[in-house]
Scaffold this motif. Structure first.
Motif, mmCIF file in Angstrom:
data_model
loop_
_atom_site.group_PDB
_atom_site.id
_atom_site.type_symbol
_atom_site.label_atom_id
_atom_site.label_comp_id
_atom_site.label_asym_id
_atom_site.label_seq_id
_atom_site.Cartn_x
_atom_site.Cartn_y
_atom_site.Cartn_z
ATOM 1 N N LEU A 102 0.812 -1.213 0.000
ATOM 2 C CA LEU A 102 0.000 0.000 0.000
ATOM 3 C C LEU A 102 0.848 1.267 0.000
ATOM 4 N N LEU A 103 2.182 1.114 0.056
ATOM 5 C CA LEU A 103 3.055 2.269 -0.080
ATOM 6 C C LEU A 103 3.021 2.747 -1.532
ATOM 7 N N PRO A 104 3.191 4.047 -1.755
ATOM 8 C CA PRO A 104 2.943 4.576 -3.106
ATOM 9 C C PRO A 104 4.160 4.596 -4.019
ATOM 10 N N ILE A 105 3.903 4.305 -5.275
ATOM 11 C CA ILE A 105 4.811 4.567 -6.377
ATOM 12 C C ILE A 105 4.093 5.553 -7.297
ATOM 13 N N ALA A 106 4.703 6.719 -7.496
ATOM 14 C CA ALA A 106 4.077 7.766 -8.305
ATOM 15 C C ALA A 106 2.641 8.028 -7.849
ATOM 16 N N THR A 152 12.579 2.415 -8.080
ATOM 17 C CA THR A 152 11.395 2.069 -8.870
ATOM 18 C C THR A 152 10.545 3.300 -9.137
ATOM 19 N N ASN A 153 10.390 4.151 -8.134
ATOM 20 C CA ASN A 153 9.643 5.392 -8.323
ATOM 21 C C ASN A 153 10.283 6.251 -9.418
ATOM 22 N N THR A 154 11.619 6.330 -9.392
ATOM 23 C CA THR A 154 12.345 7.091 -10.404
ATOM 24 C C THR A 154 12.114 6.510 -11.800
ATOM 25 N N LYS A 155 12.227 5.187 -11.921
ATOM 26 C CA LYS A 155 12.025 4.546 -13.220
ATOM 27 C C LYS A 155 10.580 4.706 -13.695
ATOM 28 N N TYR A 156 9.634 4.509 -12.782
ATOM 29 C CA TYR A 156 8.227 4.550 -13.168
ATOM 30 C C TYR A 156 7.847 5.939 -13.671
ATOM 31 N N LEU A 157 8.343 6.972 -12.988
ATOM 32 C CA LEU A 157 8.088 8.333 -13.450
ATOM 33 C C LEU A 157 8.729 8.559 -14.818
ATOM 34 N N GLY A 158 9.938 8.029 -15.000
ATOM 35 C CA GLY A 158 10.612 8.180 -16.287
ATOM 36 C C GLY A 158 9.852 7.517 -17.423
ATOM 37 N N VAL A 176 15.347 21.654 -1.568
ATOM 38 C CA VAL A 176 15.638 21.014 -2.840
ATOM 39 C C VAL A 176 15.424 19.515 -2.666
ATOM 40 N N ILE A 177 14.587 18.913 -3.511
ATOM 41 C CA ILE A 177 14.278 17.489 -3.410
ATOM 42 C C ILE A 177 14.393 16.854 -4.784
ATOM 43 N N ARG A 178 15.113 15.732 -4.875
ATOM 44 C CA ARG A 178 15.157 14.980 -6.134
ATOM 45 C C ARG A 178 15.257 13.489 -5.827
ATOM 46 N N ASP A 179 14.790 12.680 -6.770
ATOM 47 C CA ASP A 179 14.854 11.218 -6.652
ATOM 48 C C ASP A 179 14.369 10.745 -5.284
ATOM 49 N N SER A 180 13.154 11.123 -4.938
ATOM 50 C CA SER A 180 12.647 10.806 -3.596
ATOM 51 C C SER A 180 11.141 10.613 -3.613
ATOM 52 N N ILE A 181 10.652 9.994 -2.521
ATOM 53 C CA ILE A 181 9.224 9.801 -2.291
ATOM 54 C C ILE A 181 8.859 10.490 -0.989
ATOM 55 N N VAL A 182 7.855 11.357 -1.038
ATOM 56 C CA VAL A 182 7.354 12.030 0.161
ATOM 57 C C VAL A 182 5.875 11.701 0.277
ATOM 58 N N LEU A 183 5.494 11.090 1.390
ATOM 59 C CA LEU A 183 4.106 10.681 1.586
ATOM 60 C C LEU A 183 3.252 11.863 2.038
ATOM 61 N N PRO A 184 1.930 11.687 2.100
ATOM 62 C CA PRO A 184 1.036 12.822 2.368
ATOM 63 C C PRO A 184 1.274 13.511 3.709
#
Length: 334
Positions: free
Chosen positions: A25-29, A231-237, A289-297
Motif C-alpha cells: 500500500l506504499l505509493p509509487i508515483a 522504482t519510483n524514479t524509473k516509473y516516473l521516467g 531542494v528534493i530529487r529522486d525521492s518519495i514524500v508521503l502525504p
C-alpha cells in the motif's frame, strides 16, 4: 481471467515505513504498489479480468474497501482473502482457493514491471523472468532445448541459469494449480518451514505441464527503501509524457523539474522539486531542494536538501541551518 495478488507479508526490509502501512500500500508515483501492479496487468494483458483476489493480513476495513474499489475501477469484482500465518508462497495463493478456477494470473505485490504482457492462452502457463547478473539470491528457471521450463532452482550456489522469476505467473487452468498447492499442504511438503510455489510448479511439470518463460524489459523491485525510490524514479521516467502534477498545486516561487508526481493541495515555497520526485497530498515544502525521492502525504519539509529519500506520512523535517566559518580554499564534503 482472474488475478490473485498475495500481499500479506510484513515488509520488514521496508521498515520503518511498514510499521503503520502494509508494503503493497506504499505509493509509487502517488498510487499504492498493488494498484499500479494490477492496473498494468489489466492494461497490457489484453484479457477481460473478472475478479481480483487480494490475499491480505488484517489490514483493516478501510484498506479492504480501497482494494475492492481498485478492482471495481478496472471492471472486475474485488475479493478479500486472509493469510493469518506466514506459511509461504504456495499457502498464500491457496488462501484465495475460490479464485483458482479457469485462467489465473498470480502477481506478488512487491514488484512492478515493464513488458509486452500479451498472453498466449494456448499454453499451460507463462512464468515471467528477468536475466540477472548474480542468480544466487533468486529463484531461477532452467529451460530445455525447446525453450520450455524444465526445472526450478532456489538460490543456486552453482550456476544453472540466470533467468530469475520475478513473481508474476499465468496459469491456463487455475484448478490444476489449486490441486497441486493443496497436495503440498495435505502432505506437509515444506521447504524452509514454508509451503513454496516452485514445489507445486515442479509437480505440474513432472505431470506434463509446459510452462514458457515470459520476458520483461524492466523488473522494478519494491523490497526496500532504495529499491522503492529507484522504482519510483524509473516509473516516473517511463511515464514522463503524462502530467501527474495536480492542478491544485500552490506554487510560490518554486520550480518543478519533470518527471514528477505531485498530489492534491501541495504547497511549494521557494523550492526546487525534481526530477523524479513523488509528493503526496497536502504536503508543504519550503526553502528546500528534493530529487529522486518519495514524500508521503501531509509532510512538512523546510530548509532541506534531500536525495534518494523516502519520508513518511505527516513527517516534519526541518534540519538546522549550518553555521560555518571556512577559511580560503576550504573544501568540505559531508
Amino acid at each position: 481471467m482472474k488475478i490473485i495478488v498475495p500481499m500479506a507479508g510484513m515488509g520488514k526490509r521496508l521498515r520503518p515505513h511498514t510499521l503503520t502501512t502494509a508494503k503493497p500500500l506504499l505509493p509509487i508515483a502517488g498510487k499504492p504498489i498493488v494498484q499500479r501492479l494490477v492496473e498494468d496487468i489489466v492494461a497490457t494483458s489484453g484479457q477481460q479480468v473478472d475478479e481480483i483476489a487480494y490475499v491480505v493480513g488484517r489490514f483493516g476495513e478501510e484498506v479492504e474497501k480501497n482494494l475492492i474499489a481498485v478492482a471495481e475501477s478496472l471492471g472486475a469484482k474485488g475479493t478479500i482473502h486472509y493469510q493469518d500465518q506466514a506459511l509461504g508462497t504456495a499457502h498464500a495463493i491457496l488462501c484465495a482457493k475460490s479464485a483458482l478456477t479457469g485462467p489465473v494470473t498470480v502477481a506478488f505485490a512487491d514488484t512492478l514491471f515493464r513488458a509486452d504482457f500479451k498472453l498466449d492462452t494456448t499454453k499451460d502457463g507463462v512464468l515471467w523472468v528477468q536475466k540477472i547478473d548474480d542468480p544466487r539470491q533468486f529463484g531461477v528457471v532452467v529451460l530445455d532445448s525447446e525453450g520450455v521450463i524444465k526445472e526450478f532452482k532456489e538460490k543456486p550456489i552453482e550456476f544453472v541459469s540466470d533467468l530469475a522469476m520475478i513473481g508474476i505467473y499465468y496459469f491456463k487452468d487455475g484448478a490444476a494449480l489449486r490441486d497441486e498447492l493443496q497436495y503440498l499442504i495435505d502432505n506437509n511438503i515444506m521447504n524452509g518451514n514454508e509451503y513454496q510455489l516452485p514445489d507445486a510448479l515442479r509437480n505440474m511439470v513432472s505431470k506434463g505441464a509446459k510452462f514458457l518463460p515470459g520476458t520483461v524489459q524492466d523488473w522494478m523491485d519494491c523490497g526496500n527503501k532504495d529499491a522503492m525510490v529507484d522504482t519510483n524514479t524509473k516509473y516516473l521516467g517511463y511515464n514522463k509524457d503524462k502530467n501527474w502534477v495536480d492542478s491544485s498545486l500552490q506554487n510560490d516561487n518554486s520550480i518543478v523539474i519533470q518527471p514528477c508526481y505531485i498530489g492534491k493541495n501541495v504547497v511549494l515555497r521557494n523550492s526546487v522539486v525534481g526530477p523524479c520526485v513523488s509528493i503526496g497530498d497536502g504536503t508543504i515544502v519550503e526553502s528546500s531542494v528534493i530529487r529522486d525521492s518519495i514524500v508521503l502525504p501531509q509532510a512538512h519539509i523546510t530548509n532541506a536538501n534531500i536525495v534518494n529519500s523516502m519520508l513518511g506520512t505527516q513527517v516534519k523535517y526541518q534540519p538546522k541551518p549550518a553555521c560555518l566559518s571556512l577559511g580560503d580554499y576550504s573544501v568540505i564534503k559531508d
